[in-house]
Scaffold this motif. Structure first.
Motif, PDB file in Angstrom:
ATOM      1  N   LEU A   9       0.854  -1.188   0.000  1.00 52.23           N
ATOM      2  CA  LEU A   9       0.000   0.000   0.000  1.00 52.23           C
ATOM      3  C   LEU A   9       0.886   1.233   0.000  1.00 52.23           C
ATOM      4  N   LEU A  10       0.582   2.169  -0.897  1.00 52.25           N
ATOM      5  CA  LEU A  10       1.353   3.403  -1.001  1.00 52.25           C
ATOM      6  C   LEU A  10       0.399   4.580  -1.037  1.00 52.25           C
ATOM      7  N   LYS A  31      -3.492 -15.839  -1.471  1.00 49.46           N
ATOM      8  CA  LYS A  31      -3.147 -15.492  -0.096  1.00 49.46           C
ATOM      9  C   LYS A  31      -2.385 -14.177  -0.118  1.00 49.46           C
ATOM     10  N   PHE A  32      -3.038 -13.146   0.370  1.00 49.50           N
ATOM     11  CA  PHE A  32      -2.418 -11.820   0.364  1.00 49.50           C
ATOM     12  C   PHE A  32      -1.569 -11.583   1.604  1.00 49.50           C
ATOM     13  N   ASP A  33      -0.360 -11.094   1.382  1.00 47.19           N
ATOM     14  CA  ASP A  33       0.435 -10.496   2.447  1.00 47.19           C
ATOM     15  C   ASP A  33       0.393  -9.005   2.173  1.00 47.19           C
ATOM     16  N   ILE A  34      -0.343  -8.287   2.994  1.00 46.46           N
ATOM     17  CA  ILE A  34      -0.529  -6.856   2.741  1.00 46.46           C
ATOM     18  C   ILE A  34       0.426  -6.052   3.609  1.00 46.46           C
ATOM     19  N   TRP A  35       1.273  -5.281   2.951  1.00 49.34           N
ATOM     20  CA  TRP A  35       2.244  -4.433   3.662  1.00 49.34           C
ATOM     21  C   TRP A  35       1.685  -3.029   3.741  1.00 49.34           C
ATOM     22  N   ASP A  36       1.520  -2.576   4.947  1.00 42.76           N
ATOM     23  CA  ASP A  36       1.041  -1.221   5.181  1.00 42.76           C
ATOM     24  C   ASP A  36       2.196  -0.436   5.810  1.00 42.76           C
ATOM     25  N   THR A  37       2.180   0.858   5.640  1.00 43.17           N
ATOM     26  CA  THR A  37       3.241   1.663   6.243  1.00 43.17           C
ATOM     27  C   THR A  37       2.866   1.972   7.691  1.00 43.17           C
ATOM     28  N   ALA A  38       3.854   2.329   8.468  1.00 42.76           N
ATOM     29  CA  ALA A  38       3.586   2.779   9.835  1.00 42.76           C
ATOM     30  C   ALA A  38       3.955   4.243   9.947  1.00 42.76           C
ATOM     31  N   PRO A  97      13.761   0.161   0.173  1.00 46.50           N
ATOM     32  CA  PRO A  97      13.644  -0.819  -0.920  1.00 46.50           C
ATOM     33  C   PRO A  97      12.997  -2.135  -0.495  1.00 46.50           C
ATOM     34  N   MET A  98      13.234  -2.540   0.746  1.00 44.36           N
ATOM     35  CA  MET A  98      12.659  -3.823   1.186  1.00 44.36           C
ATOM     36  C   MET A  98      11.128  -3.777   1.216  1.00 44.36           C
ATOM     37  N   TYR A  99      10.588  -2.577   1.301  1.00 47.80           N
ATOM     38  CA  TYR A  99       9.129  -2.454   1.290  1.00 47.80           C
ATOM     39  C   TYR A  99       8.566  -2.960  -0.041  1.00 47.80           C
ATOM     40  N   TYR A 100       9.273  -2.655  -1.110  1.00 51.08           N
ATOM     41  CA  TYR A 100       8.801  -3.014  -2.457  1.00 51.08           C
ATOM     42  C   TYR A 100       9.249  -4.403  -2.901  1.00 51.08           C
ATOM     43  N   VAL A 111      -0.878  -0.876  -4.548  1.00 49.82           N
ATOM     44  CA  VAL A 111      -2.078  -0.037  -4.542  1.00 49.82           C
ATOM     45  C   VAL A 111      -1.664   1.360  -4.086  1.00 49.82           C
ATOM     46  N   VAL A 112      -1.810   2.330  -4.985  1.00 51.96           N
ATOM     47  CA  VAL A 112      -1.491   3.728  -4.650  1.00 51.96           C
ATOM     48  C   VAL A 112      -2.803   4.430  -4.322  1.00 51.96           C
ATOM     49  N   VAL A 113      -2.874   4.973  -3.119  1.00 58.35           N
ATOM     50  CA  VAL A 113      -4.131   5.545  -2.627  1.00 58.35           C
ATOM     51  C   VAL A 113      -4.040   7.061  -2.547  1.00 58.35           C
ATOM     52  N   TYR A 114      -5.099   7.736  -3.001  1.00 55.52           N
ATOM     53  CA  TYR A 114      -5.240   9.159  -2.692  1.00 55.52           C
ATOM     54  C   TYR A 114      -6.625   9.402  -2.132  1.00 55.52           C
TER      55      TYR A 114
END
Ligand code: GDP
Ligand code: MG
Length: 175
Positions: A15-16, A60-67, A77-80, A87-90
């Motif tokens: 998620l971005l 099976k989704f592994d969803i990475w969210d930012t903190a 870089p490890m985030y990507y 998914v880019v959200v505005y």
């Protein structure tokens, strides 16, 4: 429940988007079916899992969210690394967040992963009276940049499951 013989796909989804656009809320809506009006931007799980079963595959989704690291306008870089979908959200009530979403798309393109499935999500469409970014603006930008465009509301749940089903379908097709 996965069908016998159907394939199982493990997919990292990132998620971005700027802080406050609703990334965590979309993940929580999808994974837990819940919504919080006051979501502390830097708190919350940075990682969610969820399984979606389609006819053709189980994803099976592994969803990475930012903190909250997005406040620095770039992520480690490890985030990507190893992401299958992004998914880019505005936030449709913030033109600034839409302009920033374009920067996030560029940041993704710099990662050089040609196979990455990219979605552009216009969130908070329940706030129609405060809308600053028109549907066609998002749609047009997505089209020009090869992104799939979806309008959502994490608050009302509008299009949230549809978004993740569409991602799963595209992953199944590509895998
Ligand atoms: P993040 O920083 O991108 O993870 O954004 P959050 O998920 O923390 O959401 C920021 C704020 O916007 C919170 O107060 C949420 O309750 C609110 N929010 C998130 N999604 C929606 C939505 O679809 N509609 C409305 N009205 N508010 C939302
Ligand atoms: Mg968040």
């Amino acid at each position: 429940m996965s069908r016998p013989g159907s394939k199982i796909i493990q997919a990292k989804l990132v998620l971005l988007g700027d802080m406050g656009t609703g990334k965590t809320s979309l993940a929580l809506r999808f994974v837990k079916g819940q919504f919080l009006d006051y979501q502390e931007s830097t708190i919350g799980a940075a990682f969610f899992t969820q399984v979606l079963s389609l006819n053709e595959a189980t994803v099976k989704f592994d969803i990475w969210d930012t903190a909250g690291q997005e406040r620095y306008h770039s992520l480690a870089p490890m985030y990507y690394r190893g992401a299958a979908a992004a998914v880019v959200v505005y936030d449709v009530t913030s033109m600034e967040s839409f302009l920033r979403a374009k920067k996030w798309v560029q940041e993704l393109q710099r990662q050089g992963n040609a196979k990455l499935i990219m979605f552009l999500v216009a969130n908070k469409v329940d706030l129609e009276d405060k809308r600053k970014v028109g549907n066609e603006e998002g749609e047009q930008y997505a089209k020009e940049n090869g992104l799939v465009f979806v309008e959502t509301s994490a608050k009302t749940a509008h299009n949230v499951n549809e978004l993740f089903y569409e991602i799963a379908k595209r992953l199944a097709k590509a895998t």
